[in-house]
Enzyme design. Structure first.
Site, PDB file in Angstrom:
ATOM      1  N   ASP A 183       2.080  -1.356  -4.546  1.00 53.26           N
ATOM      2  CA  ASP A 183       0.718  -1.015  -4.737  1.00 53.26           C
ATOM      3  C   ASP A 183       0.141  -1.843  -5.842  1.00 53.26           C
ATOM      4  O   ASP A 183       0.754  -2.716  -6.536  1.00 53.26           O
ATOM      5  CB  ASP A 183       0.377   0.455  -4.892  1.00 53.26           C
ATOM      6  CG  ASP A 183      -0.926   1.101  -4.142  1.00 53.26           C
ATOM      7  OD1 ASP A 183      -1.993   0.725  -4.884  1.00 53.26           O
ATOM      8  OD2 ASP A 183      -0.809   1.934  -3.240  1.00 53.26           O
ATOM      9  N   GLY A 241      -0.140   4.287  -0.378  1.00 48.89           N
ATOM     10  CA  GLY A 241      -0.684   5.448  -0.001  1.00 48.89           C
ATOM     11  C   GLY A 241      -0.178   6.366   1.195  1.00 48.89           C
ATOM     12  O   GLY A 241       1.140   6.220   1.480  1.00 48.89           O
ATOM     13  N   HIS A 251      -8.363  -2.020  19.113  1.00 45.05           N
ATOM     14  CA  HIS A 251      -8.087  -0.713  18.194  1.00 45.05           C
ATOM     15  C   HIS A 251      -9.301  -0.257  18.174  1.00 45.05           C
ATOM     16  O   HIS A 251      -9.670   0.142  16.762  1.00 45.05           O
ATOM     17  CB  HIS A 251      -7.101  -1.013  17.212  1.00 45.05           C
ATOM     18  CG  HIS A 251      -6.595   0.376  16.586  1.00 45.05           C
ATOM     19  ND1 HIS A 251      -6.023   1.090  17.430  1.00 45.05           N
ATOM     20  CD2 HIS A 251      -6.433   0.684  15.341  1.00 45.05           C
ATOM     21  CE1 HIS A 251      -5.745   2.272  16.248  1.00 45.05           C
ATOM     22  NE2 HIS A 251      -5.940   2.021  15.389  1.00 45.05           N
ATOM     23  N   GLY A 288       0.806  -1.210   0.061  1.00 47.30           N
ATOM     24  CA  GLY A 288       0.056  -0.025  -0.008  1.00 47.30           C
ATOM     25  C   GLY A 288       0.946   1.159   0.106  1.00 47.30           C
ATOM     26  O   GLY A 288       1.452   1.347   0.704  1.00 47.30           O
ATOM     27  N   VAL A 300      -1.334  -3.014   9.626  1.00 40.76           N
ATOM     28  CA  VAL A 300      -1.925  -1.650   9.963  1.00 40.76           C
ATOM     29  C   VAL A 300      -3.383  -1.343   9.493  1.00 40.76           C
ATOM     30  O   VAL A 300      -3.799  -0.492   9.930  1.00 40.76           O
ATOM     31  CB  VAL A 300      -1.086  -0.731   9.516  1.00 40.76           C
ATOM     32  CG1 VAL A 300      -1.249   0.719   9.843  1.00 40.76           C
ATOM     33  CG2 VAL A 300       0.760  -1.048   9.705  1.00 40.76           C
ATOM     34  N   SER A 301      -3.586  -2.095   8.469  1.00 38.71           N
ATOM     35  CA  SER A 301      -4.967  -1.740   7.784  1.00 38.71           C
ATOM     36  C   SER A 301      -6.148  -1.933   8.779  1.00 38.71           C
ATOM     37  O   SER A 301      -6.133  -2.963   9.709  1.00 38.71           O
ATOM     38  CB  SER A 301      -5.172  -2.673   6.585  1.00 38.71           C
ATOM     39  OG  SER A 301      -4.186  -2.669   5.687  1.00 38.71           O
TER      40      SER A 301
HETATM   41  N1  APR Z   1      -2.369  -4.370  -2.990  1.00 37.17           N
HETATM   42  C1  APR Z   1      -1.489  -3.553  -2.585  1.00 37.17           C
HETATM   43  N2  APR Z   1      -2.095  -2.098  -2.426  1.00 37.17           N
HETATM   44  C2  APR Z   1      -3.473  -2.103  -2.316  1.00 37.17           C
HETATM   45  C3  APR Z   1      -4.250  -2.925  -2.489  1.00 37.17           C
HETATM   46  C4  APR Z   1      -3.589  -4.267  -2.700  1.00 37.17           C
HETATM   47  N3  APR Z   1      -4.469  -5.062  -3.054  1.00 37.17           N
HETATM   48  N4  APR Z   1      -5.372  -2.600  -2.420  1.00 37.17           N
HETATM   49  C5  APR Z   1      -5.381  -1.155  -2.025  1.00 37.17           C
HETATM   50  N5  APR Z   1      -4.169  -1.146  -2.283  1.00 37.17           N
HETATM   51  C6  APR Z   1      -3.655   0.684  -1.823  1.00 37.17           C
HETATM   52  C7  APR Z   1      -4.440   1.487  -2.534  1.00 37.17           C
HETATM   53  O1  APR Z   1      -4.061   1.650  -4.104  1.00 37.17           O
HETATM   54  C8  APR Z   1      -3.571   2.590  -1.763  1.00 37.17           C
HETATM   55  O2  APR Z   1      -2.777   3.475  -2.454  1.00 37.17           O
HETATM   56  O3  APR Z   1      -3.541   0.930  -0.569  1.00 37.17           O
HETATM   57  C9  APR Z   1      -3.498   2.105  -0.592  1.00 37.17           C
HETATM   58  C10 APR Z   1      -3.937   2.661   0.799  1.00 37.17           C
HETATM   59  O4  APR Z   1      -3.463   4.349   0.856  1.00 37.17           O
HETATM   60  P1  APR Z   1      -4.579   5.093   1.332  1.00 37.17           P
HETATM   61  O5  APR Z   1      -6.116   5.380   0.628  1.00 37.17           O
HETATM   62  O6  APR Z   1      -4.147   6.771   1.173  1.00 37.17           O
HETATM   63  O7  APR Z   1      -4.885   4.992   2.719  1.00 37.17           O
HETATM   64  P2  APR Z   1      -4.177   5.247   4.129  1.00 37.17           P
HETATM   65  O8  APR Z   1      -4.266   6.319   4.731  1.00 37.17           O
HETATM   66  O9  APR Z   1      -2.621   4.610   3.645  1.00 37.17           O
HETATM   67  O10 APR Z   1      -4.658   3.986   5.047  1.00 37.17           O
HETATM   68  C11 APR Z   1      -4.510   2.581   4.983  1.00 37.17           C
HETATM   69  O11 APR Z   1      -4.314   1.838   6.982  1.00 37.17           O
HETATM   70  O12 APR Z   1      -4.407   3.184   9.053  1.00 37.17           O
HETATM   71  C12 APR Z   1      -5.113   2.387   7.987  1.00 37.17           C
HETATM   72  O13 APR Z   1      -7.363   2.738   8.201  1.00 37.17           O
HETATM   73  C13 APR Z   1      -6.210   3.130   7.361  1.00 37.17           C
HETATM   74  O14 APR Z   1      -7.156   0.955   6.485  1.00 37.17           O
HETATM   75  C14 APR Z   1      -6.415   2.079   6.094  1.00 37.17           C
HETATM   76  C15 APR Z   1      -5.187   1.807   5.773  1.00 37.17           C
END
Ligand code: APR
Length: 325
Positions: free
Chosen positions: A34, A12, A178, A10, A121-122
């Site tokens: 990603d 993000g 959490h 991820g 973390v998700s």
């Molecule tokens: N494989 C890899 N990356 C993925 C996948 C996958 N199968 N599915 C989604 N992603 C990526 C998205 O494309 C995105 O770039 O995960 C990233 C998430 O980034 P953000 O949308 O910016 O979310 P973020 O704020 O980083 O939070 C991610 O962490 O703290 C937790 O609650 C929060 O569940 C959330 C996670």
């Protein structure tokens, strides 16, 4: 000396910030992963981060990719893939989407990095840790969730703000899931060993407890999406403890095998983190009222796990190995 390899799934807000701090601390080389549609984002952030190396004075290879083959042989994998919260959403509202993402990510991690320690973390975190355990087939010692490090840091921050002292000197402890049922323990909170009750009234302490519990929501409300600096900091703190085999004692979502009266669930508890992942869960005596709060929190975790089991019945029956690797 071989550099450690850290994959962050991820790219993000949370993932990129994890990569940032892992590289800045020279914990090892970093692979930022990603989905294919966002490979350019992963590659771009990786390149941008590497170009900060000469100024911030770190040597670390940072690569962006959508190919899990690039993560092969990782020592630590930090999973941030999934959707974040929007205002008005609880962490639990994310479960339907994120459980599918974390299942597929965990299967890839198990295939390419069979000896890694996975840090989840998700959100909702307590459900994601369980999903990763079942989907990866990893021993429970190598599956751990980042929650307590962040929640305690928030609690310490609010206590320090209220007292007007350095955050460095504030120690605190917090248990449970959490979510809104997390269990801050003011009894184990001190300023350099001096109980916080010497500095604050009960009402002030209670207010800090409530703010810590709702700290994530406070940030979501302010900026429209989930927090990322502090969650990433907590994740990298845990990765550092594992990579450097520091044996740090940190609250983490870890598998409980009777500790705190919990059997067969991942819940926030004090853990020893080292090269083996969760090397020990530190079981402490709780007062009756604390145990009641803990039991209540475990019930919330169980409800989340049931949703995961209903979504993927094949995972529920999977006999993942229990205990140390
Ligand atoms: N494989 C890899 N990356 C993925 C996948 C996958 N199968 N599915 C989604 N992603 C990526 C998205 O494309 C995105 O770039 O995960 C990233 C998430 O980034 P953000 O949308 O910016 O979310 P973020 O704020 O980083 O939070 C991610 O962490 O703290 C937790 O609650 C929060 O569940 C959330 C996670």
């Amino acid at each position: 000396m071989r550099r450690a390899k850290i994959s962050v799934i991820g790219a993000g807000n949370v993932g990129a910030t994890c990569a940032h701090w892992a590289a800045a601390k020279e914990l090892g080389d970093v692979v930022l992963v990603d989905i294919p549609e966002k490979e350019g984002v992963a590659k771009g952030k990786a390149l941008d981060l590497m170009c900060a190396g000469p100024m911030e004075r770190f040597d670390a290879n940072v690569v962006g990719t959508s190919d899990y083959a690039d993560t092969a042989g990782s020592d630590v994998v930090i999973v941030t893939a999934g959707i974040p919260r929007k205002p008005g959403m609880s962490r639990d509202d994310l479960i339907a989407t994120n459980v599918k993402i974390v299942k597929s990510v965990s299967e890839q991690v198990a295939k390419h990095s069979p000896n890694a320690v996975m840090i989840l973390v998700s959100n909702p975190l307590d459900a994601m840790v369980y999903t990763a355990w079942k989907a990866s087939g990893f021993p429970t010692s190598r599956i751990v969730g980042q929650a307590g490090a962040l929640d305690v840091a928030r609690f310490r921050t609010f206590l320090a703000m209220e007292i007007g002292c350095s955050v460095e000197d504030v120690q605190a402890l917090l248990l449970g899931g959490h979510g809104d049922t997390m269990v801050p323990l003011p009894r184990y909170s001190s300023v350099h060993g001096i109980p916080v009750s010497e500095f604050l009234s009960q009402a002030q302490i209670d207010a800090c407890v409530e703010r810590a519990k709702m700290g994530g929501g406070e940030v979501v409300k302010l900026m429209g999406t989930s927090a990322y600096y502090a969650p990433a900091s907590g994740s990298v703190l845990m990765a550092e403890a594992i990579i450097k085999d520091k044996k740090r004692i940190l609250p983490c979502a870890a598998y409980c095998n009777g500790e705190f009266g919990i059997n067969g669930f991942f819940v926030g508890v004090p853990c020893m983190l080292g090269a083996g992942g969760v090397e020990r869960v530190i079981d402490i005596e709780l007062t009756d009222s604390e145990q009641k709060l803990m039991d209540n929190s475990v019930e919330a975790v169980k409800e989340l796990v049931e949703i995961v089991n209903n979504t993927f019945p094949e995972l529920a029956g999977k006999n993942a190995p229990v205990g140390a690797a």
